[in-house]
Design a protein around this motif. Structure first.
Motif, PDB file in Angstrom:
ATOM      1  N   ASP A 281       0.849  -1.191   0.000  1.00 46.13           N
ATOM      2  CA  ASP A 281       0.000   0.000   0.000  1.00 46.13           C
ATOM      3  C   ASP A 281       0.888   1.247   0.000  1.00 46.13           C
ATOM      4  OD1 ASP A 281      -1.946   1.889   0.254  1.00 46.13           O
ATOM      5  OD2 ASP A 281      -2.901   1.029   2.020  1.00 46.13           O
ATOM      6  N   GLU A 282       1.005   1.884  -1.137  1.00 44.00           N
ATOM      7  CA  GLU A 282       1.800   3.094  -1.326  1.00 44.00           C
ATOM      8  C   GLU A 282       3.212   2.980  -0.745  1.00 44.00           C
ATOM      9  OE1 GLU A 282       0.089   6.882  -1.026  1.00 44.00           O
ATOM     10  OE2 GLU A 282      -1.972   6.219  -1.291  1.00 44.00           O
ATOM     11  N   PRO A 283       3.997   1.992  -1.183  1.00 43.39           N
ATOM     12  CA  PRO A 283       5.339   1.824  -0.621  1.00 43.39           C
ATOM     13  C   PRO A 283       6.295   2.938  -1.016  1.00 43.39           C
ATOM     14  CG  PRO A 283       5.018   0.361  -2.487  1.00 43.39           C
ATOM     15  CD  PRO A 283       3.683   0.988  -2.210  1.00 43.39           C
ATOM     16  N   PHE A 284       6.072   3.618  -2.152  1.00 44.84           N
ATOM     17  CA  PHE A 284       6.995   4.665  -2.601  1.00 44.84           C
ATOM     18  C   PHE A 284       6.690   6.024  -1.979  1.00 44.84           C
ATOM     19  CE2 PHE A 284       6.920   1.645  -6.222  1.00 44.84           C
ATOM     20  CZ  PHE A 284       8.268   1.308  -6.256  1.00 44.84           C
ATOM     21  N   GLY A 285       5.518   6.178  -1.380  1.00 41.85           N
ATOM     22  CA  GLY A 285       5.097   7.475  -0.864  1.00 41.85           C
ATOM     23  C   GLY A 285       6.040   8.005   0.202  1.00 41.85           C
ATOM     24  N   GLY A 286       6.475   9.261   0.056  1.00 38.70           N
ATOM     25  CA  GLY A 286       7.314   9.914   1.051  1.00 38.70           C
ATOM     26  C   GLY A 286       8.784   9.594   0.966  1.00 38.70           C
ATOM     27  N   LEU A 287       9.208   8.729   0.037  1.00 36.49           N
ATOM     28  CA  LEU A 287      10.616   8.365  -0.081  1.00 36.49           C
ATOM     29  C   LEU A 287      11.318   9.275  -1.087  1.00 36.49           C
ATOM     30  CD1 LEU A 287      10.373   4.458  -0.204  1.00 36.49           C
ATOM     31  CD2 LEU A 287      10.533   5.948   1.797  1.00 36.49           C
ATOM     32  N   ASP A 288      12.634   9.466  -0.893  1.00 36.33           N
ATOM     33  CA  ASP A 288      13.383  10.211  -1.892  1.00 36.33           C
ATOM     34  C   ASP A 288      13.750   9.284  -3.043  1.00 36.33           C
ATOM     35  OD1 ASP A 288      15.655   8.702  -1.135  1.00 36.33           O
ATOM     36  OD2 ASP A 288      16.285  10.228   0.305  1.00 36.33           O
ATOM     37  N   ALA A 289      14.384   9.849  -4.054  1.00 38.03           N
ATOM     38  CA  ALA A 289      14.647   9.085  -5.278  1.00 38.03           C
ATOM     39  C   ALA A 289      15.513   7.860  -5.005  1.00 38.03           C
ATOM     40  CB  ALA A 289      15.308   9.991  -6.310  1.00 38.03           C
ATOM     41  N   ALA A 290      16.552   8.015  -4.175  1.00 36.86           N
ATOM     42  CA  ALA A 290      17.440   6.885  -3.895  1.00 36.86           C
ATOM     43  C   ALA A 290      16.694   5.773  -3.165  1.00 36.86           C
ATOM     44  CB  ALA A 290      18.637   7.355  -3.068  1.00 36.86           C
ATOM     45  N   GLU A 291      15.852   6.163  -2.201  1.00 36.95           N
ATOM     46  CA  GLU A 291      15.097   5.160  -1.453  1.00 36.95           C
ATOM     47  C   GLU A 291      14.078   4.463  -2.342  1.00 36.95           C
ATOM     48  OE1 GLU A 291      15.117   7.009   3.078  1.00 36.95           O
ATOM     49  OE2 GLU A 291      13.725   7.819   1.598  1.00 36.95           O
ATOM     50  N   ARG A 292      13.470   5.199  -3.252  1.00 33.57           N
ATOM     51  CA  ARG A 292      12.512   4.576  -4.157  1.00 33.57           C
ATOM     52  C   ARG A 292      13.203   3.560  -5.079  1.00 33.57           C
ATOM     53  NH1 ARG A 292      10.524   9.962  -4.702  1.00 33.57           N
ATOM     54  NH2 ARG A 292      11.271  10.089  -6.863  1.00 33.57           N
ATOM     55  N   THR A 293      14.418   3.880  -5.506  1.00 32.57           N
ATOM     56  CA  THR A 293      15.164   2.940  -6.349  1.00 32.57           C
ATOM     57  C   THR A 293      15.490   1.666  -5.582  1.00 32.57           C
ATOM     58  OG1 THR A 293      16.113   4.747  -7.641  1.00 32.57           O
ATOM     59  CG2 THR A 293      17.252   2.632  -7.733  1.00 32.57           C
ATOM     60  N   LEU A 294      15.897   1.817  -4.319  1.00 28.10           N
ATOM     61  CA  LEU A 294      16.211   0.647  -3.498  1.00 28.10           C
ATOM     62  C   LEU A 294      14.967  -0.214  -3.284  1.00 28.10           C
ATOM     63  CD1 LEU A 294      18.512   2.355  -0.850  1.00 28.10           C
ATOM     64  CD2 LEU A 294      19.206   0.644  -2.518  1.00 28.10           C
ATOM     65  N   LEU A 295      13.841   0.440  -3.051  1.00 31.69           N
ATOM     66  CA  LEU A 295      12.601  -0.308  -2.858  1.00 31.69           C
ATOM     67  C   LEU A 295      12.216  -1.040  -4.141  1.00 31.69           C
ATOM     68  CD1 LEU A 295      10.082  -1.097  -1.278  1.00 31.69           C
ATOM     69  CD2 LEU A 295       9.056   1.076  -1.966  1.00 31.69           C
TER      70      LEU A 295
ATOM     71  N   VAL B 299       2.644  -9.962  -6.650  1.00 36.82           N
ATOM     72  CA  VAL B 299       2.604  -8.661  -5.975  1.00 36.82           C
ATOM     73  C   VAL B 299       1.407  -7.861  -6.473  1.00 36.82           C
ATOM     74  CG1 VAL B 299       3.853  -6.530  -5.461  1.00 36.82           C
ATOM     75  CG2 VAL B 299       5.128  -8.670  -5.786  1.00 36.82           C
ATOM     76  N   VAL B 300       0.641  -7.318  -5.526  1.00 37.48           N
ATOM     77  CA  VAL B 300      -0.405  -6.341  -5.831  1.00 37.48           C
ATOM     78  C   VAL B 300       0.006  -5.049  -5.142  1.00 37.48           C
ATOM     79  CG1 VAL B 300      -2.831  -5.706  -5.596  1.00 37.48           C
ATOM     80  CG2 VAL B 300      -2.202  -8.081  -6.052  1.00 37.48           C
ATOM     81  N   ILE B 301       0.123  -3.963  -5.916  1.00 33.78           N
ATOM     82  CA  ILE B 301       0.702  -2.741  -5.372  1.00 33.78           C
ATOM     83  C   ILE B 301      -0.098  -1.539  -5.830  1.00 33.78           C
ATOM     84  CG2 ILE B 301       2.332  -2.781  -7.310  1.00 33.78           C
ATOM     85  CD1 ILE B 301       4.320  -1.275  -5.609  1.00 33.78           C
ATOM     86  N   ILE B 302      -0.329  -0.606  -4.912  1.00 33.46           N
ATOM     87  CA  ILE B 302      -0.948   0.667  -5.279  1.00 33.46           C
ATOM     88  C   ILE B 302       0.011   1.780  -4.896  1.00 33.46           C
ATOM     89  CG2 ILE B 302      -3.272  -0.211  -4.933  1.00 33.46           C
ATOM     90  CD1 ILE B 302      -3.440   1.432  -2.387  1.00 33.46           C
ATOM     91  N   ASP B 303      -0.012   2.853  -5.661  1.00 31.67           N
ATOM     92  CA  ASP B 303       0.820   4.011  -5.352  1.00 31.67           C
ATOM     93  C   ASP B 303       0.409   5.158  -6.252  1.00 31.67           C
ATOM     94  OD1 ASP B 303       3.157   5.702  -4.550  1.00 31.67           O
ATOM     95  OD2 ASP B 303       3.791   3.807  -3.645  1.00 31.67           O
ATOM     96  N   HIS B 304       0.825   6.374  -5.843  1.00 32.59           N
ATOM     97  CA  HIS B 304       0.579   7.561  -6.666  1.00 32.59           C
ATOM     98  C   HIS B 304       1.850   8.028  -7.367  1.00 32.59           C
ATOM     99  CE1 HIS B 304      -3.567   8.308  -5.370  1.00 32.59           C
ATOM    100  NE2 HIS B 304      -3.179   7.900  -4.184  1.00 32.59           N
ATOM    101  N   VAL B 305       2.996   7.432  -7.007  1.00 31.83           N
ATOM    102  CA  VAL B 305       4.247   7.762  -7.693  1.00 31.83           C
ATOM    103  C   VAL B 305       4.314   6.875  -8.934  1.00 31.83           C
ATOM    104  CG1 VAL B 305       6.739   8.039  -7.437  1.00 31.83           C
ATOM    105  CG2 VAL B 305       5.249   8.253  -5.436  1.00 31.83           C
ATOM    106  N   LEU B 306       3.708   7.335 -10.018  1.00 33.82           N
ATOM    107  CA  LEU B 306       3.444   6.472 -11.163  1.00 33.82           C
ATOM    108  C   LEU B 306       4.714   6.031 -11.878  1.00 33.82           C
ATOM    109  CD1 LEU B 306       0.237   8.077 -12.699  1.00 33.82           C
ATOM    110  CD2 LEU B 306       0.446   6.317 -10.940  1.00 33.82           C
ATOM    111  N   ASP B 307       5.722   6.896 -11.976  1.00 34.95           N
ATOM    112  CA  ASP B 307       6.906   6.496 -12.712  1.00 34.95           C
ATOM    113  C   ASP B 307       7.609   5.327 -12.038  1.00 34.95           C
ATOM    114  OD1 ASP B 307       7.336   8.248 -10.670  1.00 34.95           O
ATOM    115  OD2 ASP B 307       8.802   9.493 -11.702  1.00 34.95           O
ATOM    116  N   ASP B 308       7.746   5.366 -10.699  1.00 34.65           N
ATOM    117  CA  ASP B 308       8.363   4.245  -9.983  1.00 34.65           C
ATOM    118  C   ASP B 308       7.451   3.019  -9.994  1.00 34.65           C
ATOM    119  OD1 ASP B 308      10.918   5.350  -8.831  1.00 34.65           O
ATOM    120  OD2 ASP B 308       9.494   6.811  -8.050  1.00 34.65           O
ATOM    121  N   LEU B 309       6.158   3.248  -9.892  1.00 34.66           N
ATOM    122  CA  LEU B 309       5.205   2.144  -9.897  1.00 34.66           C
ATOM    123  C   LEU B 309       5.250   1.406 -11.231  1.00 34.66           C
ATOM    124  CD1 LEU B 309       2.856   0.714  -8.411  1.00 34.66           C
ATOM    125  CD2 LEU B 309       1.321   2.393  -9.445  1.00 34.66           C
TER     126      LEU B 309
END
Length: 833
Positions: A507-521, A535-545
C-alpha cells in the motif's frame, strides 16, 4: 546456545538467586520476626503486582478485577486446608478457576474501550467480593476463615501456615515468578502481546488476533494473582475480606505506576510499596488513602513511566556515548531496476475477484470490482484519491473494518472473504501499510520475529538475514521511533516478507521516499518477482510504480475503468480523465490586469515531517483577488502547501511573507465539521475561534447564512450529520467565512461529491472571488482547476513542475505531462503577483 540466549538465562536466574540469598539471611535469625513477616508479605505482593504489571505493560490492559483473583486464591487455600485438599489440588483449582474467569474477561474486554474494560472488571470484582462475603459456609463471611496446613499429594511434605516456612516459600515463589517473567520477555508470547496492544489492525495482518492475545494475557495474569492469594493465606494464616476491598485495586494500580508497567524490578518496588505503605502513612500521620493518592499523583506527574524506568534512563544518559547514525544502504548500481519477465498468459490465476462490493452505510467504497492476478505477476492498481484502491487491499487482507463485503474473492482455490484476517497470513498473504504501521514498543528485530508463534535460533537467523538484505541489520536493536521514515518503510516491508508470502500486498510503498530510497525499494520488489512472488501494489508515484509493474488496472469511484501495460494505460481517455478531471464550462472570473499585489509569497519553501520531504524549493505568489489552483496527485504536497499558505504550519526551510493584517481561513480535506452540532453551532464555534462575539457575531452569522443555499438556511438548527456530502462541503466553506478571511484555501473541494454538487460548490467559490476574496483551490483534477482558476500550479513530488494560465493554449498539454512525471518541456514559470 547463543550469547543472546545465555544473557536471558542469566537475567532470569537473578530472581531465584536473590530469593535464595534472602532466604539464607532470614534463616540465620538476623532479621527480627516482624520484619521477616513483612519480607514474606512483600514477596506475596511482588507476585500480585507482577501479575498486574505485565498485563498493563505488555497487553495494555488495566484491570480492577485482580483483588477478586487474589481473594480466589486465598479462599481456595483456606478452604482446601480445612477440608483435606492436597497442596497440588489447591494450586490447580485456584489456577484453573482464575484462568477461566481471566480468559473470559480478557476476551470480552478486548471488544471494548479502556473505559468499558475498567467497568467490566469493576463489576466482576464487586460481584465476586459480594459472593465471597455471602458464601459463609466456604469463606466464613465477615468473620473470615483460618488457614491450616497443606499436605502434598506428591510427597513433597507439609506446608504449615503463619510461620517461617511460609515466608521462605513466598520468597522462593516470588523469585521463580520473576524468573518466568524474565524468560517470557524475549519470547514470541510477549512480542505478540505488545504487537496486539500497539496496533491491532497491523497485528491482524500478521496473524495475531488481539482478542485471543487479551484473553491469554488476562488468563496468565489471573493465575499469578491467584497464586499470590495462596501465598497470602500461607503467610498470614487467616483469610478475611478486608484485605480484598476495592481500595486494593487502587493501591495495586498505584504500585504498578510507581514501579513502572512492564518492568520486573518495578514489580519488586510495587510489592515493597504495598507492604510498607501503611507503616509509612502512620509514620507521617496521614491516612493511607491520602498518602496513596499523593504518591499516585506525583508518579503520574513527575515519573509517568515509573521509578525503575526513570532510573534506567538516568543511568543510560550518564554512561551514554554519542550515538552514531546507521549507515545508509548504498545502491552502487546506476542501472534502473529491471522487472522480471511477466508470467505467461497460461500461468495459473492465483487471485480472482468477481463483482466485489464494499459498502459503509450508504457509501459504496468498492462497487462490482472484478480482476485477476496470475502467479508471479506484479499488478499495479492506480486511481485518484477515493477511487477505492486501499479498500480493495483491505478486502484482500481481511481488514475492511465495518464495511459490508459482497461478491467473491478466491485465492488459490480458497474463498477468501470467508477466511478470518488472522488466518490469511497462514495462506501466504503479506501486506504493508500506507503509513508503515509498525509496533513502536518492539525493536526492529522483534517487529520481524513477532510474526512467529514460537521463536527458534533458526528463526532469529532468518530474521537477521532478512534485515541485512533490506538494509536494517545495523538498527536491529533500535525502536521504530528512532528510525528515519525511509527505514521505517523498509521495516514495514521486512515484516511483510518475514513469512515468505506468496502474495505480497503493498500500500503506497513509494510514498514519502526520496529518489534513492525509491530505487532501493524497486530493486527489492524486483527481487521478490524473481523469487516467484505475486505482488499487488498501489501508489501515486506512477513512474516508480510503472517501473516494476507487469500490468496496470485503473480504478475510479470504486470500479475498474481501464487496464493495460504500464506504458500504455494512461493513453486510455477514461484513465486520464479520472486523474485530470473533466473541466466544466469556464465560469466568469474577476478581471485581472497583472498588477495585483501578492497577498502571500513563498520563497524557497521546503517542508519535511521527520524524514519525509513534502515540499522542495517552492517559490509561489498568490495575487490578491485571484483564484489559484494547486493541482497534483495524492501525496504531491498540496495539503502541506495549503497549510503553509494559511500560516498554520511553519516551513522547515525558506520563508513565507504575507501582507500585514492578512486574514486567512482553511477548509481542510474531509471538512472536519462537528457532526453532533447544528449548522448554526458550527458557524458560531468558528466565530468564537476568530474572536468574533456579540453583535459582530450576529451580523457575521446573518451575512454567512445569506451566502448559504435556501435549503441550508432553513435547517440551521439541524445536526450536521444529516447533511449530504455536498451540503457539508458548502457548510465547511461557510464556517471558514465566519473568520472574515481575505484569503480562503479550500483543500479537495470536490472530494466524494456528485457532479451536480461539484458544480454548485465551485459556483459558490467563484462568487466569493467576485466578492473580493482571494481563493486557493487544492485539487486533484486538472480539468476542474483549469475551468475555475486564473492560474494553475502543478505540484509533483513536492516541487512545482509547471504553472501558468489556462488561457495559454500550450499550458494544458504541458500541465498533463507534468502531472504524471514532473517533466515540462518548456521553462517552469511560477505564479506572479
Amino acid at each position: 546456545m547463543s550469547v543472546v540466549q545465555r544473557s536471558h538465562l542469566a537475567r532470569a536466574a537473578l530472581g531465584p538467586l536473590l530469593a535464595a540469598v534472602l532466604i539464607t539471611v532470614l534463616s540465620t535469625g538476623a532479621v527480627p520476626p516482624y520484619q521477616a513477616y513483612s519480607v514474606g508479605l512483600a514477596a506475596v505482593y511482588t507476585v500480585l503486582v507482577l501479575s498486574m504489571n505485565l498485563l498493563a505493560g505488555w497487553a495494555g490492559i488495566w484491570s480492577i478485577a485482580h483483588p477478586a483473583f487474589f481473594a480466589m486464591g486465598a479462599y481456595f487455600a483456606a478452604y482446601g486446608s480445612t477440608h483435606g485438599w492436597s497442596l497440588e489440588l489447591v494450586v490447580l483449582g485456584a489456577a484453573g478457576c482464575a484462568a477461566a474467569f481471566g480468559a473470559f474477561l480478557g476476551g470480552m474486554g478486548a471488544r471494548f474501550s479502556m473505559l468499558y474494560v475498567a467497568l467490566l472488571t469493576l463489576a466482576f470484582t464487586m460481584v465476586s467480593l459480594e459472593v465471597m462475603g455471602q458464601w459463609t459456609s466456604v469463606t466464613g463471611g465477615d468473620q473470615g476463615v483460618a488457614m491450616e496446613k497443606l499436605d502434598s499429594a506428591l510427597g513433597l511434605g507439609t506446608l504449615a501456615s503463619a510461620g517461617t516456612q511460609a515466608q521462605y516459600i513466598a520468597v522462593g515463589v516470588a523469585g521463580v515468578a520473576l524468573a518466568l517473567a524474565a524468560l517470557a520477555r524475549p519470547s514470541a508470547l510477549r512480542m505478540r502481546l505488545v504487537a496486539a496492544k500497539s496496533h491491532p489492525m497491523a497485528a491482524r495482518s500478521i496473524g495475531i488476533a488481539p482478542e485471543a492475545q487479551s484473553a491469554l494475557a488476562f488468563a496468565v495474569s489471573a493465575v499469578f494473582a491467584a497464586m499470590a492469594g495462596v501465598l497470602l493465606a500461607l503467610v498470614v494464616g487467616f483469610v478475611s475480606p478486608d484485605r480484598f476491598s476495592l481500595a486494593l485495586s487502587i493501591s495495586l494500580i498505584a504500585a504498578c505506576v510507581l514501579g513502572g508497567p512492564g518492568t520486573l524490578t518495578g514489580a519488586v518496588v510495587g510489592g515493597a510499596y504495598l507492604t510498607w505503605a501503611p507503616t509509612a502513612a502512620e509514620g507521617v500521620g496521614l491516612p493511607q488513602p491520602i498518602l496513596q493518592g499523593i504518591v499516585l499523583i506525583a508518579a503520574l506527574l513527575f515519573l509517568p513511566g515509573g521509578v525503575v524506568p526513570a532510573l534506567a534512563r538516568l543511568a543510560h544518559r550518564l554512561r551514554r556515548r554519542p550515538a552514531t547514525p546507521p549507515a545508509a544502504l548504498v545502491d552502487h548500481s546506476d542501472d534502473p531496476p529491471q522487472p522480471a519477465p511477466p508470467p505467461a498468459p497460461t500461468a495459473p490465476e492465483v487471485l480472482v475477484l468477481d463483482d466485489t462490493t464494499v459498502t459503509f452505510g450508504g457509501l459504496k467504497a468498492l462497487e462490482g470490482a472484478s480482476l485477476s492476478v496470475r502467479t508471479g505477476e506484479t499488478l499495479a492498481i492506480i486511481g485518484p484519491n477515493g477511487a477505492g484502491k486501499t479498500t480493495l487491499l483491505n478486502v484482500l487482507s481481511g481488514l475492511a473494518g465495518g464495511g459490508r463485503v459482497t461478491g467473491s474473492a478466491v485465492y488459490r482455490g480458497k474463498a477468501l472473504l470467508k477466511t478470518r484476517a488472522t488466518a490469511r497470513r497462514r495462506l501466504g498473504i503479506g501486506r504493508t501499510f500506507q503509513h508503515a504501521e509498525t509496533f513502536s514498543e518492539l525493536t526492529v528485530l522483534e517487529n520481524v520475529l513477532c510474526t512467529r508463534r514460537r521463536i527458534t535460533a533458526r528463526d532469529r537467523a532468518r530474521a537477521t538475514g532478512l534485515l541485512d538484505e533490506i538494509g536494517l541489520a545495523q538498527v536491529a536493536d533500535r525502536y521504530p521511533d528512532e528510525l528515519s521514515f525511509g527505514l521505517h518503510k523498509r521495516l514495514d516491508l521486512a515484516r511483510a516478507l518475514a513469512e515468505e508470502p506468496e502474495l505480497l500486498i503493498l500500500d503506497e510503498p513509494f510514498g514519502g521516499l526520496d529518489a534513492a530510497e525509491r530505487t532501493l525499494l524497486a530493486r527489492q520488489i524486483v527481487r521478490q518477482q524473481r523469487r516467484g512472488t505475486t505482488v499487488v501494489i498501489i501508489d501515486h508515484v506512477l513512474d516508480d510504480l510503472f517501473a516494476v509493474a507487469h500490468r496496470v488496472v485503473a480504478f475510479d469511484f470504486g470500479r475498474p475503468i481501464g487496464e493495460g501495460e504500464p506504458g500504455k494505460v494512461l493513453d486510455d481517455p477514461r484513465v486520464r480523465s479520472s486523474y485530470l478531471g473533466e473541466g466544466g464550462a469556464r465560469g466568469e472570473l474577476p478581471l485581472r490586469d497583472g498588477t495585483e499585489r501578492a497577498a502571500v509569497r513563498l520563497h524557497g519553501v521546503d517542508h519535511a515531517y521527520g524524514g519525509v520531504t513534502a515540499l522542495r524549493g517552492v517559490d509561489l505568489a498568490i495575487p490578491r483577488g485571484s483564484v489559484v489552483g494547486v493541482v497534483g496527485a495524492n501525496g504531491a504536497g498540496k495539503s502541506t502547501l495549503g497549510r503553509i499558505l494559511h500560516g498554520s504550519l511553519a516551513p522547515t526551510g525558506g520563508r513565507r511573507a504575507a501582507d500585514d493584517g492578512l486574514r486567512t481561513a482553511l477548509v481542510p480535506e474531509g471538512r472536519a465539521l462537528f457532526k453532533t452540532l447544528s449548522l448554526r453551532e458550527n458557524l458560531e464555534v468558528a466565530a468564537y475561534a476568530a474572536g468574533v462575539k456579540g453583535a459582530a457575531l450576529r451580523e457575521r452569522l446573518a451575512e454567512t447564512a445569506e451566502w448559504l443555499p435556501p435549503r441550508l438556511r432553513e435547517r440551521m438548527g439541524a445536526p450536521v450529520a444529516g447533511l449530504s456530502g455536498g451540503e457539508q462541503q458548502i457548510l465547511a466553506v461557510a464556517r471558514a467565512l465566519m473568520a472574515g478571511p481575505d484569503l480562503l484555501i479550500v483543500d479537495e473541494p470536490a472530494l466524494g461529491l456528485s457532479p451536480a454538487m461539484v458544480d454548485e460548490v465551485y459556483a459558490r467559490l467563484g462568487k466569493l472571488a467576485h466578492d473580493g476574496i482571494t481563493v486557493v483551490l487544492l485539487e486533484q483534477s486538472l480539468g476542474r482547476a483549469a475551468s475555475a482558476c486564473h492560474e494553475v500550479v502543478v505540484l509533483h513530488d513536492g516541487s512545482i513542475a509547471v504553472s501558468g494560465g489556462p488561457a495559454d493554449p500550450t499550458f494544458l498539454a504541458r500541465a498533463e505531462q507534468a502531472y504524471f512525471d514532473g517533466q515540462d518541456d518548456a521553462p517552469v514559470a511560477v505564479a506572479q503577483g
